[in-house]
Design a protein around this motif. Structure first.
Motif, PDB file in Angstrom:
ATOM      1  N   MET A 125      30.527   4.306  33.964  1.00  0.00           N
ATOM      2  CA  MET A 125      29.504   5.325  33.788  1.00  0.00           C
ATOM      3  C   MET A 125      28.126   4.663  33.675  1.00  0.00           C
ATOM      4  N   VAL A 126      27.123   5.336  34.231  1.00  0.00           N
ATOM      5  CA  VAL A 126      25.730   4.903  34.091  1.00  0.00           C
ATOM      6  C   VAL A 126      24.956   6.018  33.396  1.00  0.00           C
ATOM      7  N   PHE A 127      24.410   5.691  32.188  1.00  0.00           N
ATOM      8  CA  PHE A 127      23.629   6.661  31.415  1.00  0.00           C
ATOM      9  C   PHE A 127      22.152   6.298  31.540  1.00  0.00           C
ATOM     10  N   ASN A 128      21.353   7.287  31.877  1.00  0.00           N
ATOM     11  CA  ASN A 128      19.894   7.107  31.868  1.00  0.00           C
ATOM     12  C   ASN A 128      19.362   7.627  30.542  1.00  0.00           C
TER      13      ASN A 128
ATOM     14  N   ALA B 102      23.140  -0.226  22.542  1.00  0.00           N
ATOM     15  CA  ALA B 102      22.771  -0.823  23.818  1.00  0.00           C
ATOM     16  C   ALA B 102      21.277  -0.676  24.074  1.00  0.00           C
ATOM     17  N   PHE B 103      20.677   0.465  23.694  1.00  0.00           N
ATOM     18  CA  PHE B 103      19.240   0.687  23.886  1.00  0.00           C
ATOM     19  C   PHE B 103      18.449  -0.257  22.989  1.00  0.00           C
ATOM     20  N   CYS B 104      18.853  -0.391  21.737  1.00  0.00           N
ATOM     21  CA  CYS B 104      18.134  -1.266  20.816  1.00  0.00           C
ATOM     22  C   CYS B 104      18.275  -2.734  21.195  1.00  0.00           C
ATOM     23  N   ARG B 105      19.392  -3.095  21.858  1.00  0.00           N
ATOM     24  CA  ARG B 105      19.525  -4.462  22.365  1.00  0.00           C
ATOM     25  C   ARG B 105      18.420  -4.732  23.406  1.00  0.00           C
ATOM     26  N   LEU B 106      18.174  -3.716  24.239  1.00  0.00           N
ATOM     27  CA  LEU B 106      17.126  -3.848  25.243  1.00  0.00           C
ATOM     28  C   LEU B 106      15.757  -3.927  24.574  1.00  0.00           C
ATOM     29  N   VAL B 107      15.554  -3.087  23.518  1.00  0.00           N
ATOM     30  CA  VAL B 107      14.267  -3.108  22.799  1.00  0.00           C
ATOM     31  C   VAL B 107      13.972  -4.502  22.262  1.00  0.00           C
ATOM     32  N   ALA B 108      15.017  -5.116  21.641  1.00  0.00           N
ATOM     33  CA  ALA B 108      14.822  -6.457  21.087  1.00  0.00           C
ATOM     34  C   ALA B 108      14.508  -7.465  22.183  1.00  0.00           C
TER      35      ALA B 108
ATOM     36  N   LEU C 193       8.671   3.931  25.974  1.00  0.00           N
ATOM     37  CA  LEU C 193       8.605   5.356  25.676  1.00  0.00           C
ATOM     38  C   LEU C 193       8.568   6.160  26.977  1.00  0.00           C
ATOM     39  N   ASN C 194       9.250   7.328  26.935  1.00  0.00           N
ATOM     40  CA  ASN C 194       9.246   8.270  28.064  1.00  0.00           C
ATOM     41  C   ASN C 194       9.622   7.596  29.395  1.00  0.00           C
ATOM     42  N   ARG C 195      10.579   6.713  29.315  1.00  0.00           N
ATOM     43  CA  ARG C 195      10.989   5.948  30.485  1.00  0.00           C
ATOM     44  C   ARG C 195      12.520   6.025  30.613  1.00  0.00           C
ATOM     45  N   ALA C 196      13.018   6.297  31.835  1.00  0.00           N
ATOM     46  CA  ALA C 196      14.463   6.345  32.082  1.00  0.00           C
ATOM     47  C   ALA C 196      14.998   4.925  32.141  1.00  0.00           C
ATOM     48  N   ILE C 197      15.826   4.589  31.161  1.00  0.00           N
ATOM     49  CA  ILE C 197      16.386   3.242  31.074  1.00  0.00           C
ATOM     50  C   ILE C 197      17.895   3.337  31.280  1.00  0.00           C
ATOM     51  N   PRO C 198      18.430   2.764  32.354  1.00  0.00           N
ATOM     52  CA  PRO C 198      19.868   2.866  32.614  1.00  0.00           C
ATOM     53  C   PRO C 198      20.683   1.947  31.717  1.00  0.00           C
ATOM     54  N   ILE C 199      21.799   2.527  31.226  1.00  0.00           N
ATOM     55  CA  ILE C 199      22.782   1.766  30.448  1.00  0.00           C
ATOM     56  C   ILE C 199      24.137   1.981  31.102  1.00  0.00           C
TER      57      ILE C 199
ATOM     58  N   LEU D 278      30.854  -4.862  23.987  1.00  0.00           N
ATOM     59  CA  LEU D 278      30.104  -5.199  25.199  1.00  0.00           C
ATOM     60  C   LEU D 278      30.451  -4.282  26.362  1.00  0.00           C
ATOM     61  N   SER D 279      31.130  -3.148  26.078  1.00  0.00           N
ATOM     62  CA  SER D 279      31.480  -2.224  27.148  1.00  0.00           C
ATOM     63  C   SER D 279      30.251  -1.491  27.673  1.00  0.00           C
ATOM     64  N   CYS D 280      29.220  -1.310  26.837  1.00  0.00           N
ATOM     65  CA  CYS D 280      27.985  -0.635  27.245  1.00  0.00           C
ATOM     66  C   CYS D 280      26.819  -1.605  27.092  1.00  0.00           C
ATOM     67  N   LEU D 281      26.125  -1.894  28.189  1.00  0.00           N
ATOM     68  CA  LEU D 281      24.997  -2.815  28.176  1.00  0.00           C
ATOM     69  C   LEU D 281      23.870  -2.237  29.023  1.00  0.00           C
ATOM     70  N   PRO D 282      22.605  -2.511  28.628  1.00  0.00           N
ATOM     71  CA  PRO D 282      21.486  -2.026  29.439  1.00  0.00           C
ATOM     72  C   PRO D 282      21.380  -2.839  30.724  1.00  0.00           C
ATOM     73  N   ASP D 283      20.725  -2.271  31.705  1.00  0.00           N
ATOM     74  CA  ASP D 283      20.492  -2.947  32.977  1.00  0.00           C
ATOM     75  C   ASP D 283      19.460  -4.058  32.734  1.00  0.00           C
TER      76      ASP D 283
END
Length: 810
Positions: free
Chosen positions: A716-719, A649-655, A740-746, A758-763
Motif C-alpha cells: 500500500m502507498v499512503f499519501n 513513519a511520517f515523524c521519521r521523515l520529519v527527523a 506542511l500542506n504537502r502530499a508525502i508518500p509512505i 519497518l513495514s511502513c517507511l516514507p519515500d
C-alpha cells in the motif's frame, strides 16, 4: 387369484369324479371308455372342458386304479386351448364300495402336469371362463343317468352309458402329484412366473361339508420358482410340510403344524440379494366369493429369516407373530424377534418388539392402525417409535402421527461403529426426540407439526415430499437456539495449523455440486439464535430455491454482533464451470471481533458499514480464489490497524528532513484512523485498494495499493498531508514548513505474518526534494537581500516581486 385357486381345485374334483364313475363300472365288466362322453359332460357342468385324449384303463397293482393318459383341461370359451395337460392321471378306488355302486376314491396321482396361465394386454386371464357352468357357457346340462341306464351299459356295448352321481363321496386316502409345472405370463407387465419340479403328496384327504369344521390332513409340497420381468429376476426353492384342510366349497383352508422353508435369490443388474426363511406357522384362510382373502388366524412361532447382499447380512431369529386379517372390529397384532446384522463396519444385535391394533373396513379397502409401538434396543439404547395411521387403498390416501422417543444418538452411533468426528462439546449429540403428523397420496407426502429436539435446540416446521411430476421439495423450519460450534472440531490453542502453506492458493480438492442438477427445493429457515465460529447471529432468516442446477439464497438476513445484515447469493452448477455470486451489506460491523472469531490475526479493529458485490467461478477453492471479481466498500469509524504506525513513519521523515536524530522507541505498534472510506476491488483474486480517505492525528490520509489473498501479502502507498501552519497534535515537532500542506508518500509493504516496525517507511526521495528546496530557498533569500541593499527599500520590493514571478515564488 382366489378364483384361480378355487377353480383349480374344482378341476381336480372334476377329474376325481370322472375317474370315480369309471371305477363303478368296473365291477360290471364295463369298458370305462363307454362313459367317455358322460365324463366330459359331467366336467362341463362344472365349467370345465375335459378332453380324454387317451384310452381309459385299469391298473391292478399296487392297488386298483383307473388310468387316463393324454388328458387336458380347457376353459369353456377356448376349448381347443388347454390350460393344463396330464401325461398320466390315475385314481385308486376302494373295491368293496363298488358292489354298492359307490365310488370311494382312495388315491389320486398325477404325473407330468403342465399348466399354462396367461393374462392378455387387456388384463383378461385365459382361465376367466373356467368354472362358469351350464347356460353360462352355452351348453345344456346333462341329465343324471338312472339305474336302468347303468344296467343297460352293463349288458350292451352299444348303450349310451352313465354313472350314478348320488353316491359320489370325495374322500382320498392318498394324493400324489409328481414332475409337474405351472407357467404364468402377464402381457401387460411382461412378467413371467414358472413353478417347476412341483411335487405334492397328502394322506387321508377329506373335504368337510359347508358349515362343518375343517378337518386337516398331512400334506407335503416342494417346488422351484422363477420370476422374470424387465427389471429383475427372482429364483426360489420352496418346501412345506404340515397339516392342510379345506371344505368341499374350497373357500375355507387351514394350515397347522406347518414347517415352511424357502430360499430366494433376486438379481437386478449387478446387485444380487438372497433371502432364506424357515417358519413354523398356523394359518386359517377364508376365500369369499368376492373381495380379498381373509386370514382369521396367523400364528408364526420360532421363525428364522435371513437376508444377504454383497455388503450386508441381516438375520431375524426367534420370530413370533400373532394376528388376524379380518374386516370388522379392531384386531391386535404382536411381533417379536431378535435381529442380528453384519456389515463392513461391524456386527450388531437388537431385540425387536411390535404391538398395536388395526382395523380393516368390510370391503377391505381401508385400514386404520392405533396404539402402534415399535421398540428396538441396540446396545441397550432404547429406541421407541409410536403412532397411529389411516390408509385408504382406492385411491391411495393416508394420514397419521408418529413419535420417536428420547434416545442418545451418540451411544447409538457408537454401537453401530459409526465414527463421529471429534466435537468441541463432548455432550453434543447425546439427546434427541421427534414427533410429527403426516398425510398424503400417491403423488406427495405432507409432514406437519414437526417437532425435533436435538440437545438444547428445538426445531418446528413442515415439509412436502413429491413422488411424481416436477414439484419441488418444500420445507419450512423454525429453530430457537443452535450452537454450531458444539458440533465442530475443537479449536487448536495454537491457532491455525502449523506448516500450512500460505502461498498454496487454497485447495485443489474438487468441489462436487452434481447433486444440484436434479434438486428441486424451496426452503424457508428461521433461527432465533445461531452461533458459528463464536460469531453470534440472531433473528436469522434464510430462503433457498434450487432448480435446474441453480441454487438461489434470497433472503439471507439477520443481525451479527447486534449489527443488521442482509444478502443474496447464487450458486450456478448448471454450467461446466460452476459460478458464484454474492451481494450484501451490514451496518456498524465490529470488524476486529469478526476477524478474531474467524481465527484470523486481529490486525484491524473498529466498526464499519460494509457493502459487497463479489463473483467467482471454478470447481476448486483455489480456482474460486483466483477468479474472484467485484468490490467491497467500507465506511468505518475509529479504525485501528495493528502492526504499522503511519504517524511514526511520517515523524521519521520529519527527523530526516530537519537533520534530527529519530528515536524509534516508545511508539505504539498501531495506527488509529478517524472516519474512513475505503473501496476495494477484486480482479482475478487480487484485491486493489482503489480509494482510501482517512485521518491519522493531524494527517489527512489517502491511498491505494494491492492485497494479494493468495500470497497473504499487501503493498500500500499512503499519501499523508499535514494541514495547517504547524505540527500541533503530532507526536513530533515540525519545524520545516516545507512539510506542511504537502502530499508525502509512505509505503507499507509486508506479508501478513511479518508485519513489523519497518513495514511502513516514507519515500526517501521526499527528503531529497525538501533538501533541494531548502537550498534553493536560501539562494532566493540571499538574492533578495542583495537586491534590497543595491536598490533600496522601495525599489527593492518591486524587484522582489519581479523575481518571484520569474521563479514562480509566492
Amino acid at each position: 387369484m382366489n378364483r384361480t385357486l378355487k377353480w383349480t381345485l374344482g378341476i381336480l374334483v372334476a377329474a376325481l369324479a370322472t375317474v370315480s364313475l369309471a371305477a363303478a363300472a368296473l365291477m360290471f365288466w364295463i369298458d370305462p371308455n363307454l362313459f367317455r362322453d358322460d365324463f366330459e359332460r359331467l366336467a362341463a357342468k362344472q365349467g370345465v372342458v375335459l378332453n380324454l385324449g387317451g384310452e381309459l384303463g385299469w391298473r391292478f397293482w399296487p392297488e386298483l386304479q383307473i388310468v387316463s393318459r393324454n388328458t387336458s383341461i380347457a376353459a369353456p370359451d377356448a376349448p381347443t386351448q388347454p390350460l393344463a395337460k396330464f401325461d398320466e392321471l390315475s385314481v385308486a378306488v376302494a373295491v368293496m364300495p363298488l358292489l354298492n355302486k359307490q365310488v370311494v376314491v382312495r388315491g389320486l396321482a398325477a404325473d407330468g402336469l403342465e399348466a399354462n396361465l396367461s393374462v392378455d394386454k387387456n388384463g383378461i386371464g385365459n382361465w376367466s371362463q373356467l368354472g362358469k357352468r351350464g347356460s353360462q357357457v352355452g351348453s345344456a346340462p346333462a341329465s343324471p343317468p338312472t339305474e336302468k341306464t347303468a344296467t343297460k351299459a352293463a349288458t350292451s356295448s352299444e348303450g349310451d352309458g352313465g354313472a350314478s352321481e348320488g353316491g359320489l363321496n370325495i374322500g382320498i386316502d392318498k394324493l400324489d402329484i409328481r414332475n409337474s409345472a405351472v407357467r404364468y405370463h402377464d402381457a401387460r407387465s411382461e412378467q413371467s412366473i414358472e413353478i417347476t419340479n412341483l411335487n405334492l403328496s397328502g394322506e387321508n384327504i377329506a373335504l368337510s361339508s359347508d358349515g362343518q369344521p375343517v378337518s386337516t390332513f398331512p400334506l407335503s409340497i416342494s417346488a422351484d420358482l422363477a420370476l422374470r420381468d424387465p427389471a429383475q429376476q427372482v429364483t426360489a426353492k420352496l418346501s412345506l410340510q404340515g397339516d392342510l384342510g379345506s371344505n368341499d366349497a374350497f373357500n375355507q383352508f387351514e394350515v397347522s403344524n406347518s414347517q415352511i422353508k424357502t430360499e430366494v435369490k433376486r438379481t437386478q443388474g449387478e446387485l444380487s440379494q438372497q433371502i432364506s426363511a424357515q417358519l413354523t406357522a398356523a394359518i386359517k384362510v377364508i376365500l369369499p366369493s368376492e373381495g380379498s382373502p381373509q386370514i382369521s388366524v396367523l400364528d408364526v412361532k420360532q421363525g428364522q429369516l435371513a437376508y444377504q447382499d454383497p455388503a450386508n447380512d441381516l438375520r431375524l431369529s426367534d420370530i413370533s407373530l400373532n394376528t388376524t386379517l379380518l374386516p370388522g372390529p379392531p384386531q391386535a397384532i404382536s411381533l417379536s424377534a431378535n435381529i442380528s446384522a453384519k456389515s463392513a463396519s461391524g456386527d450388531y444385535t437388537t431385540p425387536l418388539a411390535l404391538t398395536g391394533k388395526y382395523q380393516l373396513s368390510p370391503a377391505m379397502d381401508a385400514l386404520s392402525v392405533t396404539d402402534l409401538n415399535l421398540s428396538l434396543k441396540p446396545g441397550g439404547e432404547s429406541v421407541i417409535l409410536s403412532g397411529s395411521s389411516e390408509v385408504n387403498f382406492a385411491p391411495l390416501t393416508y394420514s397419521g402421527t408418529l413419535k420417536l422417543g428420547t434416545f442418545n444418538p451418540r451411544q447409538l452411533t457408537k454401537y453401530l461403529a459409526i465414527t463421529l468426528p471429534e466435537m468441541a462439546n463432548p455432550k453434543a449429540l447425546t439427546l434427541a426426540d421427534a414427533s410429527l403428523a403426516f398425510d398424503g397420496n400417491e403423488e406427495r407426502l405432507q409432514v406437519n407439526n414437526l417437532v425435533l429436539r436435538l440437545d438444547a435446540s428445538k426445531f418446528t416446521g413442515s415439509a412436502t415430499v413429491p413422488f411424481a411430476g416436477n414439484a419441488p421439495y418444500v420445507a419450512s423450519i423454525k429453530g430457537d437456539v443452535l450452537t454450531v460450534d458444539d458440533y465442530l472440531p475443537p479449536k487448536s490453542e495454537s491457532g491455525p495449523a502449523e506448516g500450512a502453506d500460505k502461498n498454496s492458493g487454497g485447495s485443489d480438492a474438487p468441489i462436487d455440486l452434481s447433486a444440484l442438477q436434479d434438486l428441486k427445493l424451496k426452503l424457508d429457515l428461521k433461527m432465533g439464535q445461531l452461533r458459528y465460529s463464536d460469531i453470534p447471529l440472531s433473528t436469522v432468516q434464510l430462503g433457498a430455491n434450487a432448480q435446474g442446477g441453480k441454487l438461489t439464497v434470497n433472503p439471507l438476513s439477520g443481525t451479527v454482533y447486534d449489527s443488521p445484515f442482509s444478502a443474496t447469493a447464487t450458486v450456478d452448477a448448471s454450467q461446466s464451470n460452476y459460478r458464484y455470486q454474492i451481494q450484501g451489506n451490514t451496518q456498524q460491523l465490529p470488524v476486529g471481533q469478526l476477524l478474531k472469531d474467524l481465527g484470523v490475526e486481529e490486525r484491524l479493529s473498529g466498526k464499519s458499514d460494509v457493502d459487497l458485490n463479489l463473483s467467482a467461478r471454478g470447481k476448486t477453492v483455489s480456482a474460486i480464489e483466483n477468479s474472484l471479481d467485484g468490490n467491497i466498500l467500507l465506511k468505518g469509524k475509529q479504525f485501528q490497524f495493528q502492526g504499522i504506525n503511519v504517524e511514526k513513519a511520517f515523524c521519521r521523515l520529519v527527523a530526516t528532513v530537519q537533520g534530527e536524530t529519530f528515536n524509534a522507541e516508545g511508539w505504539p505498534a498501531f495506527t488509529n484512523f478517524s472516519d474512513s472510506t475505503t473501496k476495494v476491488s477484486f480482479k482475478q483474486g487480487v484485491a486493489k485498494v482503489e480509494k482510501l480517505d482517512a485521518g491519522v492525528s493531524r494527517l489527512n490520509l489517502t491511498g491505494e495499493g494491492k492485497v494479494n489473498l493468495r500470497k497473504s501479502a499487501f503493498d500500500m502507498v499512503f499519501n499523508t498531508k499535514l494541514t495547517g501552519n504547524s505540527g500541533e497534535g503530532l507526536s513530533c515537532v515540525v519545524k520545516n514548513k516545507n512539510l506542511l500542506n504537502r502530499a508525502i508518500p509512505i509505503r507499507c509493504k509486508s506479508e501478513f505474518d511479518k508485519v513489523g516496525a519497518l513495514s511502513c517507511l516514507p519515500d526517501p526521495r521526499v527528503a531529497e526534494d525538501i533538501a533541494k528546496e531548502k537550498i534553493k530557498d536560501k539562494v532566493d533569500e540571499k538574492a533578495k537581500e542583495v537586491i534590497q541593499e543595491k536598490l533600496g527599500t522601495e525599489k527593492g520590493e518591486a524587484a522582489k516581486q519581479i523575481f518571484n514571478q520569474l521563479f514562480k515564488k509566492n
